[in-house]
Motif scaffolding. Structure first.
Motif, PDB file in Angstrom:
ATOM      1  N   ILE A 410      -7.952 -12.395  -8.122  1.00  0.00           N
ATOM      2  CA  ILE A 410      -6.999 -11.746  -7.215  1.00  0.00           C
ATOM      3  C   ILE A 410      -6.690 -10.372  -7.784  1.00  0.00           C
ATOM      4  O   ILE A 410      -6.373 -10.253  -8.967  1.00  0.00           O
ATOM      5  N   ARG A 411      -6.789  -9.380  -6.952  1.00  0.00           N
ATOM      6  CA  ARG A 411      -6.487  -8.031  -7.431  1.00  0.00           C
ATOM      7  C   ARG A 411      -5.043  -7.671  -7.107  1.00  0.00           C
ATOM      8  O   ARG A 411      -4.573  -7.886  -5.987  1.00  0.00           O
ATOM      9  N   LEU A 412      -4.360  -7.123  -8.095  1.00  0.00           N
ATOM     10  CA  LEU A 412      -3.061  -6.496  -7.879  1.00  0.00           C
ATOM     11  C   LEU A 412      -3.273  -4.999  -8.000  1.00  0.00           C
ATOM     12  O   LEU A 412      -3.680  -4.506  -9.050  1.00  0.00           O
ATOM     13  N   ILE A 413      -3.042  -4.274  -6.931  1.00  0.00           N
ATOM     14  CA  ILE A 413      -3.317  -2.842  -6.882  1.00  0.00           C
ATOM     15  C   ILE A 413      -1.995  -2.099  -6.785  1.00  0.00           C
ATOM     16  O   ILE A 413      -1.203  -2.346  -5.866  1.00  0.00           O
ATOM     17  N   LEU A 414      -1.757  -1.222  -7.723  1.00  0.00           N
ATOM     18  CA  LEU A 414      -0.561  -0.376  -7.697  1.00  0.00           C
ATOM     19  C   LEU A 414      -1.010   1.042  -7.373  1.00  0.00           C
ATOM     20  O   LEU A 414      -1.647   1.694  -8.196  1.00  0.00           O
ATOM     21  N   ARG A 415      -0.695   1.466  -6.182  1.00  0.00           N
ATOM     22  CA  ARG A 415      -1.119   2.794  -5.745  1.00  0.00           C
ATOM     23  C   ARG A 415      -0.071   3.825  -6.136  1.00  0.00           C
ATOM     24  O   ARG A 415       1.125   3.647  -5.877  1.00  0.00           O
ATOM     25  N   ALA A 416      -0.522   4.899  -6.734  1.00  0.00           N
ATOM     26  CA  ALA A 416       0.394   5.971  -7.112  1.00  0.00           C
ATOM     27  C   ALA A 416       1.026   6.579  -5.862  1.00  0.00           C
ATOM     28  O   ALA A 416       0.455   6.520  -4.771  1.00  0.00           O
ATOM     29  N   PRO A 417       2.231   7.149  -5.996  1.00  0.00           N
ATOM     30  CA  PRO A 417       2.897   7.743  -4.832  1.00  0.00           C
ATOM     31  C   PRO A 417       2.034   8.809  -4.165  1.00  0.00           C
ATOM     32  O   PRO A 417       1.426   9.646  -4.838  1.00  0.00           O
ATOM     33  N   LEU A 418       1.995   8.764  -2.844  1.00  0.00           N
ATOM     34  CA  LEU A 418       1.233   9.750  -2.080  1.00  0.00           C
ATOM     35  C   LEU A 418       2.132  10.618  -1.205  1.00  0.00           C
ATOM     36  O   LEU A 418       1.655  11.568  -0.591  1.00  0.00           O
ATOM     37  N   ASN A 419       3.433  10.277  -1.134  1.00  0.00           N
ATOM     38  CA  ASN A 419       4.321  11.109  -0.326  1.00  0.00           C
ATOM     39  C   ASN A 419       4.683  12.382  -1.097  1.00  0.00           C
ATOM     40  O   ASN A 419       4.426  12.512  -2.298  1.00  0.00           O
ATOM     41  N   ARG A 420       5.299  13.326  -0.431  1.00  0.00           N
ATOM     42  CA  ARG A 420       5.556  14.631  -1.040  1.00  0.00           C
ATOM     43  C   ARG A 420       6.521  14.546  -2.221  1.00  0.00           C
ATOM     44  O   ARG A 420       6.421  15.310  -3.171  1.00  0.00           O
ATOM     45  N   LEU A 421       7.477  13.633  -2.169  1.00  0.00           N
ATOM     46  CA  LEU A 421       8.420  13.501  -3.275  1.00  0.00           C
ATOM     47  C   LEU A 421       7.883  12.621  -4.397  1.00  0.00           C
ATOM     48  O   LEU A 421       8.535  12.466  -5.429  1.00  0.00           O
ATOM     49  N   GLN A 422       6.713  12.034  -4.192  1.00  0.00           N
ATOM     50  CA  GLN A 422       6.070  11.211  -5.222  1.00  0.00           C
ATOM     51  C   GLN A 422       6.994  10.093  -5.725  1.00  0.00           C
ATOM     52  O   GLN A 422       7.112   9.841  -6.929  1.00  0.00           O
ATOM     53  N   ASP A 423       7.652   9.404  -4.787  1.00  0.00           N
ATOM     54  CA  ASP A 423       8.597   8.367  -5.214  1.00  0.00           C
ATOM     55  C   ASP A 423       8.455   7.069  -4.415  1.00  0.00           C
ATOM     56  O   ASP A 423       9.318   6.205  -4.475  1.00  0.00           O
ATOM     57  N   GLN A 424       7.363   6.933  -3.646  1.00  0.00           N
ATOM     58  CA  GLN A 424       7.122   5.715  -2.868  1.00  0.00           C
ATOM     59  C   GLN A 424       5.854   5.051  -3.402  1.00  0.00           C
ATOM     60  O   GLN A 424       4.753   5.584  -3.269  1.00  0.00           O
ATOM     61  N   VAL A 425       6.011   3.886  -4.044  1.00  0.00           N
ATOM     62  CA  VAL A 425       4.884   3.198  -4.676  1.00  0.00           C
ATOM     63  C   VAL A 425       4.510   1.967  -3.847  1.00  0.00           C
ATOM     64  O   VAL A 425       5.384   1.183  -3.456  1.00  0.00           O
ATOM     65  N   ALA A 426       3.229   1.820  -3.584  1.00  0.00           N
ATOM     66  CA  ALA A 426       2.732   0.660  -2.843  1.00  0.00           C
ATOM     67  C   ALA A 426       2.077  -0.326  -3.802  1.00  0.00           C
ATOM     68  O   ALA A 426       1.266   0.058  -4.644  1.00  0.00           O
ATOM     69  N   ALA A 427       2.447  -1.597  -3.682  1.00  0.00           N
ATOM     70  CA  ALA A 427       1.812  -2.671  -4.454  1.00  0.00           C
ATOM     71  C   ALA A 427       1.116  -3.604  -3.470  1.00  0.00           C
ATOM     72  O   ALA A 427       1.683  -3.964  -2.434  1.00  0.00           O
ATOM     73  N   THR A 428      -0.102  -3.998  -3.791  1.00  0.00           N
ATOM     74  CA  THR A 428      -0.917  -4.797  -2.876  1.00  0.00           C
ATOM     75  C   THR A 428      -1.686  -5.850  -3.661  1.00  0.00           C
ATOM     76  O   THR A 428      -2.154  -5.582  -4.769  1.00  0.00           O
TER      77      THR A 428
END
Length: 461
Positions: A410-428
């Protein structure tokens, strides 16, 4: 090198990544009980998303001597196939890091933990649903009375009635049709063939629907009468009976039910698991009911210090190693429900009713032998091409592109912030897998599936 609280950033990265990896493991492992039954086989790359496995049947023993001067008659080996279809599963959640930073608890780590719980429960229910759909197939009830001229009947579940494998006739499961009929029995006495199956809900081919017959029913049959496929697997019911409606409030799980399951598996030459036992997944009600069984009580008379009573769990008995599993299917955890009678209800996830017409909620304990279910999964590292990825795969470091932790495929993927303020992190989390259940129609009795037995009983509530 700048310091945070006197700790170099590289060390901080390692500590943080280690915490994330541990949170995922801690949430995941307690839920993977049914998945542990599946024998894992890797899915070969570049072979498509559908695979058929083939099994030969047995040739009958020959006990008659050859006649002098006469050649033996050539024989034909029967074969059967079962199917595996690869699918991808996953879930995701976003974390607003400023909110997490000012909260009284770390929301980011909590979200990772909740994702782990979701992944664990998902990967528990996928093999659970596959097992029960197979081992509850071919047995249902009428949901509307029939008239003598009727050539179509309404049933509570089409599970086990929409395709057929007939020994020596077809190798691969074929949809029921006039050229591929499925023999059934209605109300225990009326024999007909199913030549068509039409679900009420096209998105649930296992659910309530209509069966087309090759001839008129020929009698008036009341609703809730049993409809049984010739190729149905063995289902044991506490108290006996030919359908779920035979179960009353007093029909609780007994030690003899478990012994009967062991007997059935041994009779069909099903090997126990590598630990020497068959495996039984039992809910807490079923475990408690065993302790009410007079036979079990006599067996343990004057043994209050025995591990059974010390732990209040039946453990290993009757050739079965039991596992307490609150994910055992019932009316509360088996998906969307559809009314199939005045009180009866069908549950989508397992393709069967979970409440009978008397309003009794049904519990199910499944006893499995070796090879009852497989997991065939694709290594998701194959999704990474020569172009690479942003970050590192299975590397416990937080980098700009994110961190990917792979555990138990099972992969746990932590995507670095892509919004302009760089403060929204996606975990999948993500996994590409399937759980095929092999059939054994080409040997032994008529039962299509023989490597497990489901025991149905009344729940306490």
């Amino acid at each position: 090198m700048s310091l945070v609280l006197g700790i170099p950033p590289l060390i901080m990265n390692i500590v943080q990544a280690g915490l994330l990896e541990r949170a995922f493991h801690d949430a995941l492992f307690p839920s993977l009980l049914y998945r542990g039954e599946a024998q894992y086989e890797p899915w070969p790359a570049n072979t498509g998303t559908q695979m058929f496995m083939t099994r030969p049947g047995l040739l009958a023993p020959i006990t008659t001597p050859l006649v002098a001067g006469v050649d033996p008659v050539p024989q034909t080996v029967s074969y059967e196939q079962w199917e595996a279809v690869l699918d991808r599963y996953g879930g995701t959640i976003d974390t607003h890091i400023p909110t997490s930073a000012v909260g009284n608890a770390d929301q980011f780590l909590r979200n990772i933990q909740q994702l782990g719980l979701q992944a664990g429960q998902s990967l528990n229910r996928l093999p659970r649903n596959a097992l029960f759909k197979s081992y509850l197939s071919g047995q249902t009830v009428l949901i509307a009375a029939t008239a003598a001229p009727d050539t179509a009947i309404r049933v509570a579940s089409l599970n086990g009635f929409f395709d057929v494998v007939a020994r020596g006739v077809n190798v691969r499961p074929l949809p029921v049709s006039p050229s591929s009929p499925l023999p059934i029995t209605i109300n225990g006495t009326i024999s007909r063939n199913v030549i068509g199956a039409y679900p009420d809900d096209a998105t649930d081919p296992y659910g309530p629907g209509t069966l087309l017959l090759d001839a008129a029913v020929g009698a008036v049959v009341a609703a809730r009468a049993s409809v049984l496929s010739r190729y149905r697997p063995r289902v044991l019911r506490s108290g006996g009976g030919s359908s779920i409606d035979a179960i009353g409030a007093s029909d609780i799980l007994t030690l003899q039910d478990c012994i009967n399951a062991t007997n059935w598996l041994r009779k069909n030459n099903v090997l126990p698991h590598e630990d020497g036992y068959y495996h039984g997944h039992i809910n807490t009600d079923g475990n408690s009911q065993i302790f009410q069984d007079p036979a079990f009580q006599r067996l343990n008379t004057s043994l209050p210090d025995h591990v059974y009573y010390q732990k209040a769990f039946i453990g290993t008995i009757a050739g079965i190693a039991f596992f307490s599993n609150n994910e055992s299917p019932d009316y509360n955890n088996s998906g969307a429900r559809t009314t199939t009678g005045t009180n009866a209800a069908y549950s989508r996830d397992i393709g069967a009713e979970t409440t009978n017409e008397s309003g009794i909620n049904i519990g199910r304990t499944i006893v499995t032998g070796r090879g009852a279910i497989y997991e065939k999964g694709l290594d998701e590292s194959a999704y990474v091409t020569e172009a690479g990825i942003t970050g590192k795969q299975a590397d416990f470091q937080v980098v700009n592109g994110g961190v990917e932790v792979q555990t138990e495929r099972i992969r746990l993927i932590l995507r670095a912030p892509l919004n302009r303020l760089q403060d929204q992190v996606a975990a999948t989390w993500s996994i590409t897998t399937c759980f095929p259940v092999p059939s054994d129609a080409s040997s032994g009795g008529y039962e299509r599936f023989k490597r497990a037995v489901s025991i149905e009983h009344a729940l306490d509530s």
